[in-house]
Design a protein around this motif. Sequence first.
Motif, PDB file in Angstrom:
ATOM      1  N   LEU A 187       0.806  -1.225   0.000  1.00 56.63           N
ATOM      2  CA  LEU A 187       0.000   0.000   0.000  1.00 56.63           C
ATOM      3  C   LEU A 187       0.837   1.273   0.000  1.00 56.63           C
ATOM      4  O   LEU A 187       0.437   2.276  -0.587  1.00 56.63           O
ATOM      5  CB  LEU A 187      -0.937   0.016   1.213  1.00 56.63           C
ATOM      6  N   GLY A 241      -9.162  -8.452   4.870  1.00 53.48           N
ATOM      7  CA  GLY A 241     -10.582  -8.305   5.144  1.00 53.48           C
ATOM      8  C   GLY A 241     -11.061  -9.202   6.269  1.00 53.48           C
ATOM      9  O   GLY A 241     -12.242  -9.254   6.562  1.00 53.48           O
ATOM     10  N   GLY A 242     -10.142  -9.939   6.890  1.00 53.93           N
ATOM     11  CA  GLY A 242     -10.543 -10.838   7.954  1.00 53.93           C
ATOM     12  C   GLY A 242     -11.205 -12.107   7.436  1.00 53.93           C
ATOM     13  O   GLY A 242     -11.733 -12.893   8.219  1.00 53.93           O
ATOM     14  N   TRP A 243     -11.197 -12.329   6.129  1.00 53.72           N
ATOM     15  CA  TRP A 243     -11.810 -13.526   5.554  1.00 53.72           C
ATOM     16  C   TRP A 243     -10.710 -14.507   5.178  1.00 53.72           C
ATOM     17  O   TRP A 243      -9.854 -14.184   4.374  1.00 53.72           O
ATOM     18  CB  TRP A 243     -12.640 -13.184   4.318  1.00 53.72           C
ATOM     19  N   LEU A 280     -12.514 -18.067   0.808  1.00 55.54           N
ATOM     20  CA  LEU A 280     -13.368 -16.930   0.503  1.00 55.54           C
ATOM     21  C   LEU A 280     -12.544 -15.649   0.310  1.00 55.54           C
ATOM     22  O   LEU A 280     -12.798 -14.882  -0.609  1.00 55.54           O
ATOM     23  CB  LEU A 280     -14.374 -16.742   1.645  1.00 55.54           C
ATOM     24  N   ALA A 304     -21.556 -10.573   5.801  1.00 55.79           N
ATOM     25  CA  ALA A 304     -20.868  -9.657   4.896  1.00 55.79           C
ATOM     26  C   ALA A 304     -21.473  -8.262   4.966  1.00 55.79           C
ATOM     27  O   ALA A 304     -22.580  -8.067   5.469  1.00 55.79           O
ATOM     28  CB  ALA A 304     -20.933 -10.192   3.476  1.00 55.79           C
ATOM     29  N   ASP A 343     -16.131  -6.862  -0.081  1.00 51.54           N
ATOM     30  CA  ASP A 343     -15.823  -7.364   1.249  1.00 51.54           C
ATOM     31  C   ASP A 343     -14.857  -8.559   1.179  1.00 51.54           C
ATOM     32  O   ASP A 343     -13.687  -8.422   1.532  1.00 51.54           O
ATOM     33  CB  ASP A 343     -17.113  -7.744   1.974  1.00 51.54           C
ATOM     34  N   PHE A 344     -15.334  -9.706   0.670  1.00 55.31           N
ATOM     35  CA  PHE A 344     -14.463 -10.886   0.675  1.00 55.31           C
ATOM     36  C   PHE A 344     -13.175 -10.645  -0.109  1.00 55.31           C
ATOM     37  O   PHE A 344     -12.092 -11.009   0.322  1.00 55.31           O
ATOM     38  CB  PHE A 344     -15.188 -12.099   0.064  1.00 55.31           C
ATOM     39  N   ALA A 395      -8.341   0.937   4.030  1.00 57.88           N
ATOM     40  CA  ALA A 395      -7.451  -0.187   4.348  1.00 57.88           C
ATOM     41  C   ALA A 395      -6.561   0.168   5.526  1.00 57.88           C
ATOM     42  O   ALA A 395      -6.413  -0.616   6.478  1.00 57.88           O
ATOM     43  CB  ALA A 395      -6.611  -0.553   3.126  1.00 57.88           C
ATOM     44  N   LEU A 396      -5.974   1.370   5.481  1.00 61.18           N
ATOM     45  CA  LEU A 396      -5.076   1.765   6.569  1.00 61.18           C
ATOM     46  C   LEU A 396      -5.856   1.998   7.862  1.00 61.18           C
ATOM     47  O   LEU A 396      -5.404   1.641   8.949  1.00 61.18           O
ATOM     48  CB  LEU A 396      -4.291   3.027   6.185  1.00 61.18           C
ATOM     49  N   LEU A 427      -6.716  -1.194   9.377  1.00 59.45           N
ATOM     50  CA  LEU A 427      -5.468  -1.767   9.892  1.00 59.45           C
ATOM     51  C   LEU A 427      -5.177  -1.204  11.278  1.00 59.45           C
ATOM     52  O   LEU A 427      -4.814  -1.937  12.210  1.00 59.45           O
ATOM     53  CB  LEU A 427      -4.336  -1.408   8.921  1.00 59.45           C
ATOM     54  N   THR A 431      -6.450  -5.695  11.067  1.00 64.55           N
ATOM     55  CA  THR A 431      -6.520  -6.399   9.792  1.00 64.55           C
ATOM     56  C   THR A 431      -7.031  -5.443   8.727  1.00 64.55           C
ATOM     57  O   THR A 431      -8.083  -4.825   8.905  1.00 64.55           O
ATOM     58  CB  THR A 431      -7.477  -7.606   9.877  1.00 64.55           C
ATOM     59  N   ALA A 432      -6.281  -5.343   7.633  1.00 61.32           N
ATOM     60  CA  ALA A 432      -6.668  -4.415   6.586  1.00 61.32           C
ATOM     61  C   ALA A 432      -7.984  -4.847   5.964  1.00 61.32           C
ATOM     62  O   ALA A 432      -8.193  -6.027   5.681  1.00 61.32           O
ATOM     63  CB  ALA A 432      -5.581  -4.359   5.526  1.00 61.32           C
ATOM     64  N   LEU A 433      -8.897  -3.879   5.757  1.00 58.39           N
ATOM     65  CA  LEU A 433     -10.176  -4.074   5.089  1.00 58.39           C
ATOM     66  C   LEU A 433     -11.149  -4.949   5.872  1.00 58.39           C
ATOM     67  O   LEU A 433     -12.147  -5.405   5.347  1.00 58.39           O
ATOM     68  CB  LEU A 433      -9.985  -4.638   3.673  1.00 58.39           C
ATOM     69  N   ASP A 434     -10.841  -5.216   7.134  1.00 54.70           N
ATOM     70  CA  ASP A 434     -11.795  -5.906   8.001  1.00 54.70           C
ATOM     71  C   ASP A 434     -12.664  -4.823   8.630  1.00 54.70           C
ATOM     72  O   ASP A 434     -12.245  -4.144   9.570  1.00 54.70           O
ATOM     73  CB  ASP A 434     -11.033  -6.703   9.073  1.00 54.70           C
TER      74      ASP A 434
END
Lengths: 95, 485, 304, 98
Positions: free
Chosen positions: B11, B61-63, B67, C128, C140-141, C254-255, C258, C263-266
């Motif tokens: 990034l 994304g935690g997935w 998936l 989701a 998401d995924f 994302a940041l 994080l 976790t990025a994008l969680d």
Amino acid sequence: MSSALWFSLVGAALVAIALYGVFAEHHPLRRLIALNMMASGVFLVLIGLARQLPGRVPDPVPHAMVLTGIVVAVSATAFALALLRRLSRVQQEEG
Amino acid sequence: MSEALVVLMVLLPLLLAGMLLLAPGGWRQRMGLSATLLSVAPLPPLLWSVWHSGVVEVALGGWQPPLGIALRADGLALLLLTLTALIALPLGLHAGPWFRAHATVGGRGGEWFWPLWLFLWSSLNLLFLAADLFNAYVGLELGGLAAVALVALGGGRDALQAALRYLLLALFASMLYLLGVALLYGAGGTLDLALLGGRLESGVASRAALVLITLGLSLKGALVPFHFWLPPAHATAPAPVSALLSALVVKAPLVLLLRIWFELFVPLGFGAAGEVLTLLGVVAILWGSLQALRQQRIKPLVAWSTVAQLGYLFLVFAIATGLAWSATLLHLTAHALAKAALFLAAGNIVLALGDDRLSSLRGASHGMPLTFFTVGLAGVSLMGLPPSGGFVAKWLLLQAALEQGRWLPVVAILAGSLLAAAYLFPLLRHALTGTLKPTGESAGRSLPLRLELPPLLLALLALLLGVLASWPLALLKPAMPVVLS
Amino acid sequence: MISPVLLFDLLLGLSLLWLAWRTLAAHTLFEACVSFIVFGLLMALSWVRLDAPDVALAEAAVGAGLTGVLLLGALERAERARVEAAPGPWWRRGAGLSALLLFLLLAAALITLPPRPPLPLQEALPLAAAEHPVTAVLLDFRAWDTLLESAVLVLAVVAAWSLERSVSPPRPAPVCSEVLRSLVRLLLPFSILSAGYLLWRGGHAPGGAFQAGTVLAAAGILLLLSDLRRPFDLRRGYWPLALLSGLLLFIAVALGTLGYGGTALDYPPGGGAALVLLLELGLTVTIALAFIALFSSGRSRGDE
Amino acid sequence: MSVATLLALSLLAGGLFFFIAGTLGLLRFPDQLCRIHALTKADNVGLGLLSGSLALLSGSWAVALKLLLIWLLVMAAGATVAQLVAASHQAGREGDRD
């Protein structure tokens, strides 16, 4: 034969036809069109695969892959056209 | 913490590229070097973490896969991230003055070089870390577009023509790769490399995927006979770009191929197909070297040498042992450092002499001894003479080939070294003998130290790699594919 | 007895192949471009038949519409480009043979494909950030892919800009008919309305940033073509920031995630839907502006 | 079969007739202006009949309204394109005469 398999096979045939085009054509614009057609064939194979699961809902992952692929393909095509225009102009200037 | 570092490796260059794009043209050149330094920042702590506590895996994304998408920072990825950073830093020093020196001719390349290079860097880091096959596809396209745009910065008709051809080829190769990935997804129901390894069965689909993915990636990796696009593209690009292309850009698809091959295809029992790749690798070493011998111009010579040196990286497919695998990656590292040095030095020579014919080199070493010293040092590593990194890599590769009783690769490795000496020698012979005959108007221009030092630094690193080879080898050992260890 | 639906699919597939062949065999570049645009429309129809409405919308807008406009726009210059010599008959025969081999290999692979294990979607979808499965995958995924895709878009624009040596402003469109102008005036509000609708719909049904972005791009291109809007330079002012908004927002999210959860994008619990809408908004702007920029690049006054 | 379905089917048949006639005209008519003439018939009347038929079959006011909107938009676009093609045809002929 299911229509999903049929469209996958059409996709395979499109890839093959486009492969011929990429090799046998010599104008960059025609090659670019052939490459776009090849991409369509690959996408058709992918979406055909999405339907080959038991159950009525198609697998969304290939759909997402194809959507990403379409945007990537059109970006690359646009850049290739810009490059072609620039090349043609430089050729004209240099005579 | 280390998970964040992995994500930042991709990034940060992307974010900085965006920042530079928002800055006005002049500022881009001034901030390019700082952006380079910043992009390297997450690497040292990440290296520390992987060295001490092993592989770092990130489920974005935690997935979790199948998936989600995973990034995997193993020893192999870390070696390549480090290599990229080691090349990026001297290159960052060199590119600024180089583009400024060319701006007087009318090019505005420097403004665009930095953002494009940061995009490229992000894609390279992504490709080294990717554990997901489709994510790698997006990375390949990102890197391909950036590389083509960088070649086109050359601006002339030849550069534009080479760039267009390179772009069409890159698109074609990505389509083959994507088709192979589609088949693998159809067979295994996941895009994650590690999961796929457990799920895939030997069948027509996996065989077809092997053919398509191997074809696509070796086209991008310029394996003979798919090398035709490389010499024009690498020879017409601006010197810092040529260095990047030869050192890193052609290597990324190869690393991906190595991963897919040994993690998916060899466990399925398709290893025998590697004989073809190795045979082509042998042909590449000989053909590339012979073509390099025939060149009358400096940059095409160096570009053909890349075709030859890439051939060594394909020997591992038939000599499938852990030793050969480590030796191949060591060779990749040594070649990247030496070739980056050689291309930057070649660019300096062309800049100073205003001419790129070998014959115009006569006596040129008096004007720029440091640059020719660099050429000599890089040559030592490319030829595989001790104590360079190239020597250790070739020695280990030779040992692996002998252990397996593979005579053809042994002959190719030895012949390749002799031929490398033969095609690199004219570069030095012309320069060291005779007196300078000024040909162009810029002939005899003396070079600033900021142009001469970075290539020297890279050549010294290539040499040092021979002495410190145990570090990269220790980093690689735990990352070795299961079938090889 | 073949069912009428399957018969339709068979005919559609055969027409695709026929058009593909027509495109390659076309005598002039113009003919090839037009055939390819028709090909794209039939592709869109095929996506509908394959239950892929998202792809159909994107294909109709991007694949057929935008690619067609871009191809036709480059036609004049492309015709004047000097190209390499045509390949010889043996080369063509070799190409034909490899195409045949590739088709046989692919067909055999597709027919013998074993059933694959399904993805654990049933369990994951309720968790989701979007209801519609395709949007859930895209944002998401597999949001990481979409982030990089927005980078590809921005990069394509930057790459096209880096080719231009002069910084002269874009050339104004040729004088165009009043009829076209009134059509554009009529369509413009509809375009903006339908882009907004597509974007809003994307969370729970087919549609989303891609489709909305292209509809907006089409409106922008029409606006430029019909000379209603003075040609503007996307490289100046706040335009670059708008162009980059999708990418920068994505990186920021994302940041941010994080920093928030490690976790990025969680996405944080409860905030997913809002963040996805924000990302889609940014993506729509980036897609629309990127396509407009790509359309108008190389059309500056000094260039044609 | 209800009256509505019968009506829808006859509208459908009518729409198809106009489309086939338009296509035949496109392929067989001698010059560009005649071809435009043939095409616009297919677009305007054919699509109108088809939309009417589909609206009846859907049995929903919302869908019928959307179909009506589509028909109107396509007619506007078709008319404009026909005008543009004719204008460029005219310009081409004047160019020939010069």
